[in-house]
Design an enzyme around this catalytic site. Structure first.
Site, PDB file in Angstrom:
ATOM      1  N   ASP A 145       2.138  -9.335   9.225  1.00 33.01           N
ATOM      2  CA  ASP A 145       0.728  -9.361   9.128  1.00 33.01           C
ATOM      3  C   ASP A 145       0.396 -10.852   9.139  1.00 33.01           C
ATOM      4  O   ASP A 145       0.276 -11.468   8.144  1.00 33.01           O
ATOM      5  CB  ASP A 145       0.222  -8.648   7.968  1.00 33.01           C
ATOM      6  CG  ASP A 145       0.573  -7.067   7.923  1.00 33.01           C
ATOM      7  OD1 ASP A 145      -0.152  -6.444   8.452  1.00 33.01           O
ATOM      8  OD2 ASP A 145       1.495  -6.841   7.345  1.00 33.01           O
ATOM      9  N   MET A 174       1.086  -1.318  -0.037  1.00 32.87           N
ATOM     10  CA  MET A 174      -0.165  -0.040   0.214  1.00 32.87           C
ATOM     11  C   MET A 174       0.989   1.128   0.090  1.00 32.87           C
ATOM     12  O   MET A 174       0.401   2.320   0.478  1.00 32.87           O
ATOM     13  CB  MET A 174      -0.919  -0.213   1.104  1.00 32.87           C
ATOM     14  CG  MET A 174      -1.837  -1.215   0.861  1.00 32.87           C
ATOM     15  SD  MET A 174      -3.520  -0.774   2.103  1.00 32.87           S
ATOM     16  CE  MET A 174      -2.821  -0.734   3.575  1.00 32.87           C
ATOM     17  N   ILE A 203      10.907  -6.947   9.585  1.00 38.77           N
ATOM     18  CA  ILE A 203      11.983  -6.118   9.564  1.00 38.77           C
ATOM     19  C   ILE A 203      11.759  -4.912  10.654  1.00 38.77           C
ATOM     20  O   ILE A 203      10.480  -4.436  10.886  1.00 38.77           O
ATOM     21  CB  ILE A 203      12.327  -5.564   8.251  1.00 38.77           C
ATOM     22  CG1 ILE A 203      12.659  -6.275   7.411  1.00 38.77           C
ATOM     23  CG2 ILE A 203      13.669  -4.489   8.545  1.00 38.77           C
ATOM     24  CD1 ILE A 203      13.674  -7.527   7.487  1.00 38.77           C
ATOM     25  N   GLY A 210      10.983  -2.518   5.589  1.00 36.77           N
ATOM     26  CA  GLY A 210      10.372  -3.973   5.540  1.00 36.77           C
ATOM     27  C   GLY A 210       9.944  -4.349   4.225  1.00 36.77           C
ATOM     28  O   GLY A 210      10.054  -5.442   3.746  1.00 36.77           O
ATOM     29  N   HIS A 211       9.222  -3.230   3.337  1.00 35.89           N
ATOM     30  CA  HIS A 211       8.821  -3.416   2.025  1.00 35.89           C
ATOM     31  C   HIS A 211      10.017  -3.965   1.229  1.00 35.89           C
ATOM     32  O   HIS A 211       9.657  -4.996   0.223  1.00 35.89           O
ATOM     33  CB  HIS A 211       8.190  -2.232   1.548  1.00 35.89           C
ATOM     34  CG  HIS A 211       6.885  -1.890   2.255  1.00 35.89           C
ATOM     35  ND1 HIS A 211       6.600  -0.830   2.946  1.00 35.89           N
ATOM     36  CD2 HIS A 211       5.814  -2.463   2.310  1.00 35.89           C
ATOM     37  CE1 HIS A 211       5.551  -0.609   3.236  1.00 35.89           C
ATOM     38  NE2 HIS A 211       4.816  -1.608   3.022  1.00 35.89           N
ATOM     39  N   ARG A 243       2.542   2.961   9.115  1.00 36.50           N
ATOM     40  CA  ARG A 243       1.840   3.836  10.114  1.00 36.50           C
ATOM     41  C   ARG A 243       2.581   4.328  11.293  1.00 36.50           C
ATOM     42  O   ARG A 243       2.309   5.357  11.794  1.00 36.50           O
ATOM     43  CB  ARG A 243       0.753   2.883  10.839  1.00 36.50           C
ATOM     44  CG  ARG A 243      -0.342   2.420   9.998  1.00 36.50           C
ATOM     45  CD  ARG A 243      -1.600   1.767  10.774  1.00 36.50           C
ATOM     46  NE  ARG A 243      -2.786   1.611   9.926  1.00 36.50           N
ATOM     47  CZ  ARG A 243      -3.087   0.652   9.192  1.00 36.50           C
ATOM     48  NH1 ARG A 243      -2.054  -0.278   9.042  1.00 36.50           N
ATOM     49  NH2 ARG A 243      -4.228   0.415   8.388  1.00 36.50           N
ATOM     50  N   LEU A 296       6.606   3.452   1.454  1.00 36.99           N
ATOM     51  CA  LEU A 296       7.653   1.998   1.617  1.00 36.99           C
ATOM     52  C   LEU A 296       8.675   2.456   2.570  1.00 36.99           C
ATOM     53  O   LEU A 296       9.235   3.490   2.812  1.00 36.99           O
ATOM     54  CB  LEU A 296       8.156   1.857   0.288  1.00 36.99           C
ATOM     55  CG  LEU A 296       7.282   1.542  -0.656  1.00 36.99           C
ATOM     56  CD1 LEU A 296       7.810   1.160  -2.250  1.00 36.99           C
ATOM     57  CD2 LEU A 296       6.247   0.237  -0.622  1.00 36.99           C
TER      58      LEU A 296
END
Ligand code: AMP
Length: 278
Positions: free
Chosen positions: A150, A30, A176, A36-37, A187, A33
């Protein structure tokens, strides 16, 4: 990096790649970034010839309109980051492009949807399933990369894969974290510096629970962890041990490697989730 907002343009590009027998790795996101992404993108780059990242803030998976409206959007910064790791394709569809047709998905996720994120975010996983189905169906990647941050979402998407997309291999990637232990999340940008320091206690209590595996009674351990967070004014939505395969909440330790402790908590009105599997 090839960037497109159009499904047709994306398909034309991907058809050229598959004709050249390139393997496709897909990273749905989403946006906003962070490392982690980017770790998911790096893993895909290692394992595939062509890596596609999507950025789409999916309205259907937000049960809270304020959360949706406040979701950070920073496309230029995201493009710079993706270029820095040599991402091959960025798909940036609009809402109309994704939801251009009706779709019936016959998937029973009730047992996963009745716990943790499910009751606390009504409609969330239905929205996740809808969008991931559309992306998988369109892109038909060889591998898709998902973050264990998630955890419940990973199990929901696995159920979708098992039912409709058996040719897609799912690669689940470790969470991460910041040096403080705080799980990276888009967030987190909404937290103050003080809030971020406070939020690092979430990982600390999860670690305490992991470290007491099979030594101390579970209820006592969870109660103590709750008390620590409450004393810091951290508002807990859930904190519980579950079986890592079924997500059935548990009052007892599971077998080794089948325990997952999951938490959702609010700090400065920001909803944070985290988990550890052990
Ligand atoms: P999102 O943009 O939040 O929808 O996340 C896109 C993907 O990145 C999902 O598979 C997430 O689980 C994954 N992800 C988000 N945060 C992290 C993290 N801190 N470490 C690893 N993966 C993550």
């Amino acid at each position: 990096m090839f960037i497109t907002t159009s499904k047709t343009e994306l398909l034309n590009f991907l058809n050229q790649q598959t004709k050249r027998q390139q393997t496709l790795g897909f990273v749905p996101t989403m946006g906003a970034l962070h490392k982690g992404h980017i770790e998911l993108v790096k893993q895909s780059k290692i394992q595939n010839n062509c890596t596609i990242v999507s950025i789409f803030v999916n309205p259907k998976q937000f049960n809270n309109s304020e959360d949706f409206n406040k979701y950070p959007i920073q496309t230029e910064q995201d493009i710079t980051l993706l270029n820095s790791v040599d991402c091959d394709v960025l798909f940036l569809p609009s809402n109309n492009e994704i939801y251009s047709n009706d779709l019936e998905i016959d998937l029973n996720i009730d047992s996963l949807n009745n716990v943790f994120e499910g009751p606390n975010r009504p409609g969330h996983f239905k929205g996740v399933v809808e969008v991931v189905y559309r992306f998988f169906d369109l892109i038909q990647p060889h591998k898709a990369y998902l973050g264990l941050k998630d955890f419940q979402q990973c199990l929901v998407i696995k159920t979708l894969r098992d039912r409709y997309f058996e040719n897609i291999e799912l690669i689940f990637c470790e969470t991460i974290r910041e040096n403080s232990g705080l799980a990276m999340s888009s967030r987190n940008a909404r937290l103050s510096e003080q809030g971020k320091i406070l939020a690092s206690n979430i990982f600390k209590v999860l670690k305490d629970i992991e470290n007491s595996f099979n030594k101390i009674d579970l209820n006592g351990t969870i109660n103590k962890a709750e008390l620590v967070l409450k004393n810091l004014n951290i508002d807990i939505e859930y904190l519980s041990l579950a079986n890592a395969k079924t997500l059935n909440p548990s009052n007892d330790w599971q077998k080794k490697d089948e325990n997952v402790v999951l938490i959702a908590a609010y700090i400065e009105n920001v909803r944070l989730i985290d988990n550890i599997k052990f």
